[in-house]
Design a protein around this motif. Structure first.
Motif, PDB file in Angstrom:
ATOM      1  N   CYS A  72       0.678  -1.466   0.174  1.00  0.00           N
ATOM      2  CA  CYS A  72       0.275   0.066  -0.380  1.00  0.00           C
ATOM      3  C   CYS A  72       1.256   1.026  -0.149  1.00  0.00           C
ATOM      4  CB  CYS A  72      -1.421   0.285   1.052  1.00  0.00           C
ATOM      5  SG  CYS A  72      -1.822   1.739   1.395  1.00  0.00           S
ATOM      6  N   TYR A  73       1.468   0.803   0.996  1.00  0.00           N
ATOM      7  CA  TYR A  73       2.601   2.310   0.876  1.00  0.00           C
ATOM      8  C   TYR A  73       2.829   2.359  -0.374  1.00  0.00           C
ATOM      9  CZ  TYR A  73       6.255   5.293   3.631  1.00  0.00           C
ATOM     10  OH  TYR A  73       7.392   6.106   4.578  1.00  0.00           O
ATOM     11  N   ARG A  74       4.142   1.284  -1.042  1.00  0.00           N
ATOM     12  CA  ARG A  74       5.007   1.744  -2.116  1.00  0.00           C
ATOM     13  C   ARG A  74       4.292   2.269  -2.899  1.00  0.00           C
ATOM     14  NH1 ARG A  74       5.614  -4.732  -3.671  1.00  0.00           N
ATOM     15  NH2 ARG A  74       3.599  -3.780  -4.737  1.00  0.00           N
ATOM     16  N   ASP A  75       2.696   1.639  -2.857  1.00  0.00           N
ATOM     17  CA  ASP A  75       1.790   2.050  -4.661  1.00  0.00           C
ATOM     18  C   ASP A  75       1.277   3.494  -4.245  1.00  0.00           C
ATOM     19  OD1 ASP A  75       2.560  -0.299  -5.321  1.00  0.00           O
ATOM     20  OD2 ASP A  75       0.886  -1.346  -4.427  1.00  0.00           O
ATOM     21  N   ILE A  76       1.330   4.774  -3.641  1.00  0.00           N
ATOM     22  CA  ILE A  76       1.221   5.779  -3.408  1.00  0.00           C
ATOM     23  C   ILE A  76       1.080   6.691  -4.825  1.00  0.00           C
ATOM     24  CG2 ILE A  76      -0.133   7.391  -2.204  1.00  0.00           C
ATOM     25  CD1 ILE A  76      -0.046   5.915   0.382  1.00  0.00           C
ATOM     26  N   LYS A  77       1.000   7.073  -5.428  1.00  0.00           N
ATOM     27  CA  LYS A  77       1.833   7.823  -6.391  1.00  0.00           C
ATOM     28  C   LYS A  77       1.114   9.074  -6.043  1.00  0.00           C
ATOM     29  CE  LYS A  77       3.318   3.998  -8.666  1.00  0.00           C
ATOM     30  NZ  LYS A  77       4.669   4.018  -8.025  1.00  0.00           N
ATOM     31  N   ASN A  78       1.959  10.031  -6.833  1.00  0.00           N
ATOM     32  CA  ASN A  78       1.712  11.863  -6.371  1.00  0.00           C
ATOM     33  C   ASN A  78       1.292  12.087  -8.033  1.00  0.00           C
ATOM     34  OD1 ASN A  78       4.147  12.007  -7.952  1.00  0.00           O
ATOM     35  ND2 ASN A  78       5.194  12.356  -6.955  1.00  0.00           N
ATOM     36  N   SER A  79       0.872  13.384  -7.949  1.00  0.00           N
ATOM     37  CA  SER A  79      -0.017  13.585  -8.999  1.00  0.00           C
ATOM     38  C   SER A  79       0.697  13.857 -10.282  1.00  0.00           C
ATOM     39  CB  SER A  79      -0.612  15.596  -8.782  1.00  0.00           C
ATOM     40  OG  SER A  79       0.983  16.218  -8.293  1.00  0.00           O
ATOM     41  N   LYS A  80       1.831  13.039  -9.481  1.00  0.00           N
ATOM     42  CA  LYS A  80       3.180  13.179 -11.717  1.00  0.00           C
ATOM     43  C   LYS A  80       3.083  12.459 -11.768  1.00  0.00           C
ATOM     44  CE  LYS A  80       5.354  17.699 -10.843  1.00  0.00           C
ATOM     45  NZ  LYS A  80       6.716  18.465 -10.989  1.00  0.00           N
ATOM     46  N   GLY A  81       2.499  10.734 -10.890  1.00  0.00           N
ATOM     47  CA  GLY A  81       2.681   9.736 -10.739  1.00  0.00           C
ATOM     48  C   GLY A  81       4.147   8.850 -10.539  1.00  0.00           C
ATOM     49  N   GLY A  82       5.206   9.909  -9.906  1.00  0.00           N
ATOM     50  CA  GLY A  82       5.661   8.914  -8.982  1.00  0.00           C
ATOM     51  C   GLY A  82       5.160   8.341  -7.472  1.00  0.00           C
ATOM     52  N   PRO A  83       6.039   8.445  -6.837  1.00  0.00           N
ATOM     53  CA  PRO A  83       6.136   7.470  -5.574  1.00  0.00           C
ATOM     54  C   PRO A  83       6.098   8.524  -4.475  1.00  0.00           C
ATOM     55  CG  PRO A  83       8.300   7.307  -6.124  1.00  0.00           C
ATOM     56  CD  PRO A  83       7.729   7.778  -7.496  1.00  0.00           C
ATOM     57  N   LYS A  84       4.454   9.027  -3.883  1.00  0.00           N
ATOM     58  CA  LYS A  84       4.220   9.522  -2.825  1.00  0.00           C
ATOM     59  C   LYS A  84       5.066   9.528  -1.410  1.00  0.00           C
ATOM     60  CE  LYS A  84       0.996  12.441  -0.557  1.00  0.00           C
ATOM     61  NZ  LYS A  84      -0.852  12.767  -1.264  1.00  0.00           N
ATOM     62  N   CYS A  85       5.313   8.581  -1.022  1.00  0.00           N
ATOM     63  CA  CYS A  85       5.566   8.140   0.249  1.00  0.00           C
ATOM     64  C   CYS A  85       7.228   7.661   0.318  1.00  0.00           C
ATOM     65  CB  CYS A  85       5.030   6.456   0.923  1.00  0.00           C
ATOM     66  SG  CYS A  85       3.300   6.606   0.249  1.00  0.00           S
ATOM     67  N   PRO A  86       8.093   7.973   0.979  1.00  0.00           N
ATOM     68  CA  PRO A  86       9.206   8.223   1.397  1.00  0.00           C
ATOM     69  C   PRO A  86      10.101   6.460   1.903  1.00  0.00           C
ATOM     70  CG  PRO A  86       9.056   9.573   3.003  1.00  0.00           C
ATOM     71  CD  PRO A  86       7.137   9.158   2.204  1.00  0.00           C
TER      72      PRO A  86
END
Length: 86
Positions: A72-86
């Protein structure tokens, strides 16, 4: 007087019945570890806590990588499609 007591009682006890997806203190502790070596510590903590709460308290171990531990943590994306979670 009785009505006021009932209202106060309801307000004080209603927070106990609100379901929580993750204990925020648990997320805070896990995110402190995760972000301990981050150059932008405050930003890392912000996004880590957001992701942790969305993922029911799951934060990968260590300060970097290991995201397969929490899909779940791995698959959350930001608005540009990149990873959101550090």
């Amino acid at each position: 007087m009785v009505v006021q007591f009932c209202i106060i009682f309801f307000l004080l006890t209603s927070s106990f019945f609100v379901p929580s997806t993750a204990d925020s203190s648990a997320c805070g502790g896990k995110c402190n570890v995760r972000c301990s070596k981050a150059s932008q510590h405050e930003e890392c903590l912000k996004y880590c806590n957001i992701c942790c709460e969305k993922c029911n308290g799951c934060v990968p171990s260590g300060t970097y990588g290991n995201k397969d531990e929490c899909p779940c943590y791995r698959d959350i994306k930001n608005s540009k499609g990149g990873p959101k979670c550090p």
